[in-house]
Design an enzyme around this catalytic site. Structure first.
Site, PDB file in Angstrom:
ATOM      1  N   LYS A  89      44.464  38.987  52.520  1.00 48.21           N
ATOM      2  CA  LYS A  89      43.119  38.807  53.599  1.00 48.21           C
ATOM      3  C   LYS A  89      42.255  37.480  53.991  1.00 48.21           C
ATOM      4  O   LYS A  89      40.856  37.493  53.694  1.00 48.21           O
ATOM      5  CB  LYS A  89      42.418  39.724  53.707  1.00 48.21           C
ATOM      6  CG  LYS A  89      44.140  41.196  53.648  1.00 48.21           C
ATOM      7  CD  LYS A  89      43.030  42.756  53.848  1.00 48.21           C
ATOM      8  CE  LYS A  89      44.103  43.604  54.343  1.00 48.21           C
ATOM      9  NZ  LYS A  89      44.697  44.157  52.863  1.00 48.21           N
TER      10      LYS A  89
HETATM   11  O1  S5P Z   1      44.815  47.959  57.545  1.00 51.59           O
HETATM   12  C1  S5P Z   1      45.752  47.777  55.970  1.00 51.59           C
HETATM   13  C2  S5P Z   1      45.799  47.002  56.014  1.00 51.59           C
HETATM   14  C3  S5P Z   1      46.975  46.289  55.277  1.00 51.59           C
HETATM   15  S1  S5P Z   1      47.394  45.260  54.711  1.00 51.59           S
HETATM   16  N1  S5P Z   1      45.611  48.730  55.993  1.00 51.59           N
HETATM   17  C4  S5P Z   1      46.691  48.813  54.330  1.00 51.59           C
HETATM   18  O2  S5P Z   1      46.710  49.500  53.479  1.00 51.59           O
HETATM   19  N2  S5P Z   1      46.587  47.735  53.587  1.00 51.59           N
HETATM   20  C5  S5P Z   1      47.304  47.093  52.674  1.00 51.59           C
HETATM   21  O3  S5P Z   1      48.693  48.348  53.229  1.00 51.59           O
HETATM   22  C6  S5P Z   1      45.963  47.972  51.748  1.00 51.59           C
HETATM   23  O4  S5P Z   1      46.045  47.074  50.898  1.00 51.59           O
HETATM   24  C7  S5P Z   1      47.231  48.530  50.807  1.00 51.59           C
HETATM   25  O5  S5P Z   1      47.783  47.340  49.253  1.00 51.59           O
HETATM   26  C8  S5P Z   1      48.383  48.816  51.654  1.00 51.59           C
HETATM   27  C9  S5P Z   1      48.570  50.616  51.464  1.00 51.59           C
HETATM   28  O6  S5P Z   1      48.831  50.707  50.244  1.00 51.59           O
HETATM   29  P1  S5P Z   1      49.156  52.452  50.947  1.00 51.59           P
HETATM   30  O7  S5P Z   1      49.811  53.080  49.054  1.00 51.59           O
HETATM   31  O8  S5P Z   1      48.175  53.416  51.036  1.00 51.59           O
HETATM   32  O9  S5P Z   1      50.283  52.854  50.978  1.00 51.59           O
END
Ligand code: S5P
Length: 267
Positions: A93
């Site tokens: 990011k």
């Molecule tokens: O808007 C966003 C963008 C990203 S890149 N929301 C997110 O959650 N992410 C990333 O996606 C976040 O940094 C994490 O690594 C992943 C989601 O993980 P989860 O465990 O919630 O599925």
């Protein structure tokens, strides 16, 4: 199945080499899953590749959250990812001005040398994409930038007006691989896809087979719905790595995403 058949207009209209590489990997693996490998030790990261690598198309890292990081261990991890036919995506990011972003691609982590993809906010203007692309060129590599057009977290400040500006600037930029959209809101995602057209990919976090709220304001939507709404890759973290049976879960996400791509192709 050939990539051009599965991906349809997305394949024919996208010109970035890395985007086609992704589409081919997804076809070989029959998976549109990028694992958010949010683990803090090298052993856990390596274990994830062993357990779920066959069901993934890409691996998303946060290199700065690894406690026992060393250049040698990271290099071996990237080799392992490559042997498992995975793109490596550093979710850094970036958000600074172009020249600093270029330098931030080097430094101790030397992201330009191993990442195929990185994320960036466009808040500082479009030169950030040129800066990041220059970072890859400095080491003779190619990569793609994913611009954050939407976010999945509640209360985020990326409102529709901002999203529209990011899309307008990003869709014609040759260094842009695609956009990060919010997988938890299929209706918003459909609008994003309309604005983006077929020439760039959309990757979506905020996806889980168990729809609802996650930790600390994260929100989740269904993988199939996200792909039908226009997502080209579902970014799944805890849905896989926190499960008691990661390989079984990864397989389920791969199937849901791949079946949805084939279903989308019929429409
Ligand atoms: O808007 C966003 C963008 C990203 S890149 N929301 C997110 O959650 N992410 C990333 O996606 C976040 O940094 C994490 O690594 C992943 C989601 O993980 P989860 O465990 O919630 O599925």
């Amino acid at each position: 199945m050939q990539a051009n058949e599965s991906w349809g207009r997305r394949w024919s209209e996208d010109s970035l080499a890395m985007a086609r590489t992704y589409m081919e990997v997804a076809c070989r693996k029959q998976s549109l899953v990028c694992l958010a490998a949010d683990r803090s030790t090298m052993a856990e990261l390596n274990q994830l590749i062993d357990e779920v690598g066959p069901y993934l198309a890409a691996l998303k890292t946060h290199v700065d959250l690894v406690d026992d990081w060393t250049p040698e261990a990271w290099s071996a991890f990237c080799d392992k990812a490559s042997a498992a036919d995975l793109l490596v995506f550093e979710d850094r990011k970036f958000a600074d001005i172009g020249g600093i972003s270029r330098k931030q691609m080097s430094g101790i982590y030397d992201i330009r040398s191993w990442a195929d993809l990185v994320t960036a906010h466009l808040i500082s203007g479009p030169d950030i994409v040129d800066g990041l692309q220059a970072g890859w060129s400095d080491v003779g590599r190619e990569g793609g930038v994913l611009l954050l057009a939407q976010m999945s977290s509640r209360g985020n400040l990326l409102d529709p007006e901002y999203t529209a500006k990011v899309v307008a600037l990003g869709k014609s930029h040759p260094g842009v691989f695609g956009f990060i959209g919010n997988g938890s809101r299929p209706d918003d995602l459909k609008l994003l896809r309309q604005a983006v057209g077929d020439g760039k990919l959309i990757w979506t976090p905020g996806v889980n087979l168990a729809v609802g709220d996650g930790e600390m304001g994260q929100r989740y939507g269904d993988p199939r719905e996200a792909v039908l709404a226009g997502s080209d890759c579902i970014i799944v973290g805890s849905g896989i790595h926190k499960s008691s049976n990661p390989s079984q879960q990864a397989k389920a996400y791969a199937k849901a995403s791949w079946d949805a791509l084939l279903e989308r192709k019929q429409k």
